[in-house]
Write a protein that holds these residues in place. Structure first.
Motif, PDB file in Angstrom:
ATOM      1  N   LEU A  26       0.810  -1.281   0.105  1.00  0.00           N
ATOM      2  CA  LEU A  26      -0.015  -0.078   0.156  1.00  0.00           C
ATOM      3  C   LEU A  26       0.847   1.296   0.033  1.00  0.00           C
ATOM      4  O   LEU A  26       0.764   2.288   0.650  1.00  0.00           O
ATOM      5  N   SER A  27       1.994   1.159  -0.711  1.00  0.00           N
ATOM      6  CA  SER A  27       3.010   2.259  -0.851  1.00  0.00           C
ATOM      7  C   SER A  27       3.867   2.046  -2.386  1.00  0.00           C
ATOM      8  O   SER A  27       4.274   1.135  -2.545  1.00  0.00           O
ATOM      9  N   PHE A  28       3.587   3.249  -3.093  1.00  0.00           N
ATOM     10  CA  PHE A  28       4.607   3.062  -4.188  1.00  0.00           C
ATOM     11  C   PHE A  28       5.836   3.509  -4.090  1.00  0.00           C
ATOM     12  O   PHE A  28       6.708   2.724  -4.627  1.00  0.00           O
ATOM     13  N   LEU A  57      -7.696   0.950  -9.877  1.00  0.00           N
ATOM     14  CA  LEU A  57      -7.123   0.259  -8.617  1.00  0.00           C
ATOM     15  C   LEU A  57      -7.045   0.605  -7.418  1.00  0.00           C
ATOM     16  O   LEU A  57      -6.970  -0.116  -6.419  1.00  0.00           O
ATOM     17  N   PHE A  58      -6.522   1.891  -7.335  1.00  0.00           N
ATOM     18  CA  PHE A  58      -6.335   2.457  -5.794  1.00  0.00           C
ATOM     19  C   PHE A  58      -7.062   3.725  -5.877  1.00  0.00           C
ATOM     20  O   PHE A  58      -7.065   4.744  -6.684  1.00  0.00           O
ATOM     21  N   GLU A  59      -7.219   4.135  -4.556  1.00  0.00           N
ATOM     22  CA  GLU A  59      -7.666   5.387  -3.957  1.00  0.00           C
ATOM     23  C   GLU A  59      -6.521   6.069  -3.352  1.00  0.00           C
ATOM     24  O   GLU A  59      -5.703   5.650  -2.694  1.00  0.00           O
ATOM     25  N   ARG A  60      -6.123   7.193  -4.310  1.00  0.00           N
ATOM     26  CA  ARG A  60      -4.836   7.851  -3.806  1.00  0.00           C
ATOM     27  C   ARG A  60      -5.131   9.017  -2.921  1.00  0.00           C
ATOM     28  O   ARG A  60      -5.564  10.128  -3.447  1.00  0.00           O
ATOM     29  N   ARG A  63      -0.882  10.911   1.818  1.00  0.00           N
ATOM     30  CA  ARG A  63       0.020  10.065   2.257  1.00  0.00           C
ATOM     31  C   ARG A  63      -0.657   8.785   2.779  1.00  0.00           C
ATOM     32  O   ARG A  63      -0.203   8.102   3.763  1.00  0.00           O
ATOM     33  N   ARG A  64      -1.467   8.237   1.989  1.00  0.00           N
ATOM     34  CA  ARG A  64      -2.196   7.047   2.224  1.00  0.00           C
ATOM     35  C   ARG A  64      -2.587   6.465   0.767  1.00  0.00           C
ATOM     36  O   ARG A  64      -2.942   7.261  -0.100  1.00  0.00           O
ATOM     37  N   LEU A  65      -2.455   5.289   0.496  1.00  0.00           N
ATOM     38  CA  LEU A  65      -2.824   4.584  -0.609  1.00  0.00           C
ATOM     39  C   LEU A  65      -3.959   3.444  -0.255  1.00  0.00           C
ATOM     40  O   LEU A  65      -3.555   2.508   0.953  1.00  0.00           O
ATOM     41  N   LEU A  66      -5.039   3.265  -0.704  1.00  0.00           N
ATOM     42  CA  LEU A  66      -5.971   2.133  -0.404  1.00  0.00           C
ATOM     43  C   LEU A  66      -6.354   1.551  -1.867  1.00  0.00           C
ATOM     44  O   LEU A  66      -6.528   2.278  -3.111  1.00  0.00           O
ATOM     45  N   CYS A 248      -1.129   9.708  10.909  1.00  0.00           N
ATOM     46  CA  CYS A 248      -0.523   9.255   9.634  1.00  0.00           C
ATOM     47  C   CYS A 248      -0.965   7.784   9.803  1.00  0.00           C
ATOM     48  O   CYS A 248      -0.879   7.303  10.713  1.00  0.00           O
ATOM     49  N   GLY A 249      -0.465   7.005   8.578  1.00  0.00           N
ATOM     50  CA  GLY A 249      -0.923   5.514   8.910  1.00  0.00           C
ATOM     51  C   GLY A 249       0.260   4.841   9.111  1.00  0.00           C
ATOM     52  O   GLY A 249       0.106   3.816   9.669  1.00  0.00           O
ATOM     53  N   HIS A 250       1.614   4.995   8.979  1.00  0.00           N
ATOM     54  CA  HIS A 250       2.744   4.494   9.490  1.00  0.00           C
ATOM     55  C   HIS A 250       3.774   5.320  10.127  1.00  0.00           C
ATOM     56  O   HIS A 250       3.769   6.736   9.928  1.00  0.00           O
TER      57      HIS A 250
END
Length: 339
Positions: A26-28, A57-60, A63-66, A248-250
């Motif tokens: 879940l990260s480019f 394919l992704f929700e951009r 700071r987050r990719l789903l 933030c996610g991480h």
């Protein structure tokens, strides 16, 4: 959003691998590091794939990719397809099962510590084909990975419901839900420290922790929601609630937000020892406090005799010991004279 196309899509293997890695992490950025590509190259691969498929394919998000529902379905299919191709290639090459391992690692530890070190392991063991996957989910026996690096409490230890300076901040993550068939070895303690960009700090005086907590937003990590409240209790500090706090996610996203001068981040001390931009951040004066849990290598007992597993666990423990030594030195230098 659906993009209509009448063409029958033909998939490039490299594009599929780029999408699968981005969906898995879940990260480019993490996908690019794994594939030895630029972030822009992976992003373009995914955009090309979306164009070929005619769907997003992704929700951009910031700071987050789903993954979208279509993206999740295609990820499951592409993961299975690539695994079959890898197995077929290994069979053609005559590779042994004992020379292939998959390691599941927490995103920040993987991105900022493990991944930059893997070239050393591969140089020592060129015949071991090692794959890294990113996850915060509890580890369980199965075909996805033989080893996992997780943070938390091993079986037999109970997570405290309330913290104290003795217990330390709670860790919300679970290393494994079922320990049947699993073994573990402790790697490093988890010690959280507050950091901020030096560009936020005054040039004429040393900023105290209390002043910083009042002056700047606090950067939170969604997977460790108790980190700030529990750490402040352990420090004996009552900090005001701010409406401009950042989430933030991480942890590596929290570090990026801190680097962008969005506030103060509370991060594991061990990831600071190897950061290239350590010179650009300031560790705020505090009393060091271990969390209620540590980093562990968790592995399947069924693979304990696997030559790749044996070699990687031995190498991992050596790297962890060196990292802990560097971390202790960095903290001692940063907090010298802070009281």
């Amino acid at each position: 959003m659906v993009m209509h196309t009448s063409r029958t899509p033909r998939f490039n293997l490299g594009t599929l691998r780029g999408f699968e890695a981005a969906a898995r992490h879940l990260s480019f950025t993490l996908a690019a590091q794994e594939l030895n590509l630029t972030q822009g190259a992976v992003s373009r691969q995914v955009m090309q794939l979306e164009n070929d498929l005619g769907t997003v394919l992704f929700e951009r998000r910031i700071r987050r990719l789903l993954l979208t529902p279509a993206g999740q379905d295609f990820y499951v299919a592409s993961k299975a397809a690539l695994r079959l191709l890898d197995q077929a290639a290994a069979k053609v090459r005559g590779d042994s099962e004992e020379t292939r391992i998959t390691v599941s690692v927490l995103p920040t530890i993987g991105a900022l510590w493990l991944m930059p070190k893997l070239h050393r392991f591969r140089k020592m063991h060129p015949k071991i084909d090692m794959r890294l996957v990113s996850s915060i989910e509890p580890f369980s026996p199965g075909p996805d990975a033989e080893i996992a690096i997780r943070v938390g409490l091993p079986p037999g230890q109970i997570q405290p419901s309330k913290t104290s300076p003795i217990e330390g901040p709670r860790i919300d993550l679970t290393m494994a839900t079922k320990w049947d068939g699993l073994s573990f070895t402790e790697l490093m303690p988890d010690t959280l420290v507050p950091v901020m960009s030096k560009k936020l700090a005054p040039v004429d005086r040393k900023l105290s922790l209390q002043d910083a907590l009042v002056s700047f937003p606090h950067i939170h990590v969604s997977s460790r929601r108790h980190a700030w409240p529990d750490w402040l209790i352990a420090q004996g500090i009552e900090a005001p609630t701010r409406s401009d706090d950042v989430e933030c996610g991480h942890f590596f996203m929290a570090l990026d937000a801190m680097k962008d001068r969005q506030g103060i981040a509370l991060v594991p001390a061990l990831i600071l020892a190897d950061l290239e931009y350590l010179q650009d951040l300031e560790i705020l004066p505090c009393r060091l406090q271990r969390s209620a849990g540590s980093y562990h290598a968790v592995f399947q007992r069924a693979h304990a005799s696997n030559l790749g597993v044996i070699a990687f666990l031995a190498w991992l423990q050596e790297e962890a010991a060196m990292l802990q030594t560097r971390t202790d030195r960095v903290l001692a230098e940063a907090l010298a004279g802070s009281g």
